[in-house]
Design a protein around this motif. Structure first.
Motif, PDB file in Angstrom:
ATOM      1  N   UNK A 102      10.247 -10.771  -0.851  1.00  0.00           N
ATOM      2  CA  UNK A 102       9.887  -9.600  -0.057  1.00  0.00           C
ATOM      3  C   UNK A 102       9.649 -10.066   1.365  1.00  0.00           C
ATOM      4  N   UNK A 103      10.231  -9.352   2.329  1.00  0.00           N
ATOM      5  CA  UNK A 103      10.098  -9.702   3.739  1.00  0.00           C
ATOM      6  C   UNK A 103       9.458  -8.521   4.462  1.00  0.00           C
ATOM      7  N   UNK A 104       8.238  -8.709   4.995  1.00  0.00           N
ATOM      8  CA  UNK A 104       7.594  -7.623   5.724  1.00  0.00           C
ATOM      9  C   UNK A 104       8.359  -7.300   6.998  1.00  0.00           C
ATOM     10  N   UNK A 105       8.368  -6.026   7.374  1.00  0.00           N
ATOM     11  CA  UNK A 105       8.959  -5.622   8.653  1.00  0.00           C
ATOM     12  C   UNK A 105       8.156  -4.437   9.186  1.00  0.00           C
TER      13      UNK A 105
ATOM     14  N   UNK B  20       0.805  -1.224   0.000  1.00  0.00           N
ATOM     15  CA  UNK B  20       0.000   0.000   0.000  1.00  0.00           C
ATOM     16  C   UNK B  20       0.841   1.278   0.000  1.00  0.00           C
ATOM     17  N   UNK B  21       2.022   1.231   0.622  1.00  0.00           N
ATOM     18  CA  UNK B  21       2.760   2.478   0.820  1.00  0.00           C
ATOM     19  C   UNK B  21       4.243   2.390   0.451  1.00  0.00           C
ATOM     20  N   UNK B  22       4.701   1.245   0.018  1.00  0.00           N
ATOM     21  CA  UNK B  22       6.122   1.049  -0.300  1.00  0.00           C
ATOM     22  C   UNK B  22       6.999   1.375   0.910  1.00  0.00           C
ATOM     23  N   UNK B  23       6.639   0.787   2.036  1.00  0.00           N
ATOM     24  CA  UNK B  23       7.302   1.059   3.298  1.00  0.00           C
ATOM     25  C   UNK B  23       7.401  -0.246   4.092  1.00  0.00           C
ATOM     26  N   UNK B  24       8.324  -0.288   5.045  1.00  0.00           N
ATOM     27  CA  UNK B  24       8.421  -1.408   5.986  1.00  0.00           C
ATOM     28  C   UNK B  24       8.579  -2.769   5.319  1.00  0.00           C
ATOM     29  N   UNK B  25       9.626  -2.919   4.568  1.00  0.00           N
ATOM     30  CA  UNK B  25       9.914  -4.202   3.924  1.00  0.00           C
ATOM     31  C   UNK B  25      11.409  -4.326   3.670  1.00  0.00           C
ATOM     32  N   UNK B  26      11.824  -5.526   3.467  1.00  0.00           N
ATOM     33  CA  UNK B  26      13.183  -5.837   3.038  1.00  0.00           C
ATOM     34  C   UNK B  26      13.057  -6.735   1.821  1.00  0.00           C
ATOM     35  N   UNK B  27      14.094  -6.771   1.019  1.00  0.00           N
ATOM     36  CA  UNK B  27      14.125  -7.631  -0.158  1.00  0.00           C
ATOM     37  C   UNK B  27      15.367  -8.496  -0.051  1.00  0.00           C
ATOM     38  N   UNK B  28      15.186  -9.795  -0.278  1.00  0.00           N
ATOM     39  CA  UNK B  28      16.311 -10.718  -0.265  1.00  0.00           C
ATOM     40  C   UNK B  28      16.458 -11.350  -1.640  1.00  0.00           C
TER      41      UNK B  28
END
Length: 91
Positions: free
Chosen positions: A40-43, A22-30
């Motif tokens: 994609x890893x939610x954080x 929704x906001x392109x926020x709070x994630x990491x990519x491995x």
């Protein structure tokens, strides 16, 4: 792709307005070097469950989500996955 679609669906069901979809926020990519796959890893999932009327098709803030949902096939697969999760609780 199936895992990413599940990620999108679960983010919308939980009204995670502050996450990647929704906001392109709070994630990491491995990036896995051997398989050459991206995960994609939610954080930072602290802004969830705030709106019982959260849309299942929001304005997609994350570029990958937005581009996927701009295709007929992407939208079809997303809605199919949403139905599976809502009907059977499969994730």
């Amino acid at each position: 792709m199936d895992r990413f679609l599940s990620y999108l669906v679960l983010s919308m069901i939980t009204s995670d307005w502050d996450g990647y979809p929704a906001k392109c926020n709070n994630y990491r990519v491995y990036h896995h070097p051997k398989t050459n796959k991206i995960t994609f890893i939610p954080s930072g999932m602290d802004q969830m469950f705030h709106d019982v009327n959260w849309p299942i098709m929001p304005g997609w803030g994350g570029g990958v989500a937005r581009e996927l949902m701009s295709t007929k096939e992407g939208k079809r697969r997303y809605l199919k996955r949403l139905r599976e999760v809502m009907d059977k609780g499969i994730y």
